[in-house]
Design an enzyme around this catalytic site. Structure first.
Site, PDB file in Angstrom:
ATOM      1  N   TYR A  50       0.815  -1.216   0.000  1.00  0.00           N
ATOM      2  CA  TYR A  50       0.000   0.000   0.000  1.00  0.00           C
ATOM      3  C   TYR A  50       0.851   1.269   0.000  1.00  0.00           C
ATOM      4  O   TYR A  50       0.380   2.316   0.433  1.00  0.00           O
ATOM      5  CB  TYR A  50      -0.934  -0.006   1.211  1.00  0.00           C
ATOM      6  CG  TYR A  50      -2.159  -0.894   1.049  1.00  0.00           C
ATOM      7  CD1 TYR A  50      -3.096  -0.640   0.044  1.00  0.00           C
ATOM      8  CD2 TYR A  50      -2.401  -1.955   1.908  1.00  0.00           C
ATOM      9  CE1 TYR A  50      -4.228  -1.425  -0.103  1.00  0.00           C
ATOM     10  CE2 TYR A  50      -3.541  -2.749   1.767  1.00  0.00           C
ATOM     11  CZ  TYR A  50      -4.447  -2.473   0.757  1.00  0.00           C
ATOM     12  OH  TYR A  50      -5.578  -3.248   0.619  1.00  0.00           O
ATOM     13  N   HIS A 116      -9.798  -6.351  -1.869  1.00  0.00           N
ATOM     14  CA  HIS A 116      -9.041  -5.354  -2.616  1.00  0.00           C
ATOM     15  C   HIS A 116      -8.971  -5.814  -4.068  1.00  0.00           C
ATOM     16  O   HIS A 116      -8.903  -7.017  -4.328  1.00  0.00           O
ATOM     17  CB  HIS A 116      -7.607  -5.245  -2.069  1.00  0.00           C
ATOM     18  CG  HIS A 116      -6.690  -4.487  -2.988  1.00  0.00           C
ATOM     19  ND1 HIS A 116      -6.614  -3.116  -2.981  1.00  0.00           N
ATOM     20  CD2 HIS A 116      -5.875  -4.913  -3.992  1.00  0.00           C
ATOM     21  CE1 HIS A 116      -5.765  -2.735  -3.942  1.00  0.00           C
ATOM     22  NE2 HIS A 116      -5.312  -3.810  -4.566  1.00  0.00           N
TER      23      HIS A 116
HETATM   24  P1  CMP Z   1      -8.263  -0.932  -0.918  1.00  0.00           P
HETATM   25  O1  CMP Z   1      -8.906  -1.076  -2.255  1.00  0.00           O
HETATM   26  O2  CMP Z   1      -7.636  -2.135  -0.355  1.00  0.00           O
HETATM   27  O3  CMP Z   1      -7.169   0.241  -0.986  1.00  0.00           O
HETATM   28  C1  CMP Z   1      -6.824   1.016   0.137  1.00  0.00           C
HETATM   29  C2  CMP Z   1      -7.721   0.786   1.304  1.00  0.00           C
HETATM   30  O4  CMP Z   1      -7.691   1.777   2.295  1.00  0.00           O
HETATM   31  C3  CMP Z   1      -9.156   0.754   0.842  1.00  0.00           C
HETATM   32  O5  CMP Z   1      -9.388  -0.438   0.112  1.00  0.00           O
HETATM   33  C4  CMP Z   1      -9.892   0.896   2.174  1.00  0.00           C
HETATM   34  O6  CMP Z   1     -10.141  -0.349   2.799  1.00  0.00           O
HETATM   35  C5  CMP Z   1      -8.907   1.683   3.032  1.00  0.00           C
HETATM   36  N1  CMP Z   1      -9.399   3.021   3.380  1.00  0.00           N
HETATM   37  C6  CMP Z   1      -9.658   3.475   4.610  1.00  0.00           C
HETATM   38  N2  CMP Z   1     -10.071   4.741   4.570  1.00  0.00           N
HETATM   39  C7  CMP Z   1     -10.090   5.118   3.272  1.00  0.00           C
HETATM   40  C8  CMP Z   1     -10.460   6.321   2.582  1.00  0.00           C
HETATM   41  N3  CMP Z   1     -10.875   7.418   3.219  1.00  0.00           N
HETATM   42  N4  CMP Z   1     -10.360   6.334   1.226  1.00  0.00           N
HETATM   43  C9  CMP Z   1      -9.911   5.230   0.543  1.00  0.00           C
HETATM   44  N5  CMP Z   1      -9.565   4.076   1.160  1.00  0.00           N
HETATM   45  C10 CMP Z   1      -9.657   4.002   2.507  1.00  0.00           C
END
Ligand code: CMP
Length: 134
Positions: A50, A116
């Protein structure tokens, strides 16, 4: 075109015992599982995966959540796989996810959001290489 995308079934969905139901949705939609590994991510692995979110306020919580239990990392292959997977997942925030999507049906919150999926061809290439090599 046939594409490959990276999918992760997150700790909340693994704990809920819905790995099979989620994989079935991919398969029913025509996506093929071509790589699959269950694993516990280390802190360094989650941070590296990430890395693009490093400066975001939710980064520490995201890494803590992704290391809170085992995940299932998969490569899905099929026609238009990247966009199709994102359609099946639904919006990042389950409260905004459309009916019938994985996040609407299995996720509780924006942090514990079940899955994800790579968001672009460039991300898919990086993310697949990150877990499975070239
Ligand atoms: P994912 O697609 O795994 O990519 C980043 C992750 O951060 C997202 O899914 C969410 O689970 C997490 N996340 C938490 N807060 C936020 C936010 N405000 N915007 C985007 N992702 C978030």
């Amino acid at each position: 075109a046939t594409e490959r995308t990276l999918s992760i079934i997150k700790p909340d969905a693994v704990a809920k015992n819905v790995i099979g139901e989620i994989v079935t949705r991919f398969e029913k939609a025509g996506l093929k599982v071509v790589e699959m590994q269950m694993k516990a991510l280390s802190q360094a692995e989650a941070e590296g995966f990430y890395a693009e979110h490093k400066e975001r306020p939710f980064f520490a919580d995201l890494v803590a959540f992704m290391t809170s239990g085992p995940v299932v990392v998969q490569v899905l292959e099929g026609e238009n796989a990247i966009a199709l997977n994102r359609e099946l997942m639904g919006a990042t925030n389950p409260k905004e996810a459309a009916e019938g999507t994985i996040r609407r049906d299995f996720a509780e919150s924006i942090d514990a959001n079940a899955v994800h999926g790579s968001d672009s061809a460039a991300s898919a290439e990086r993310e697949i290489a990150y877990f499975f090599g070239k």
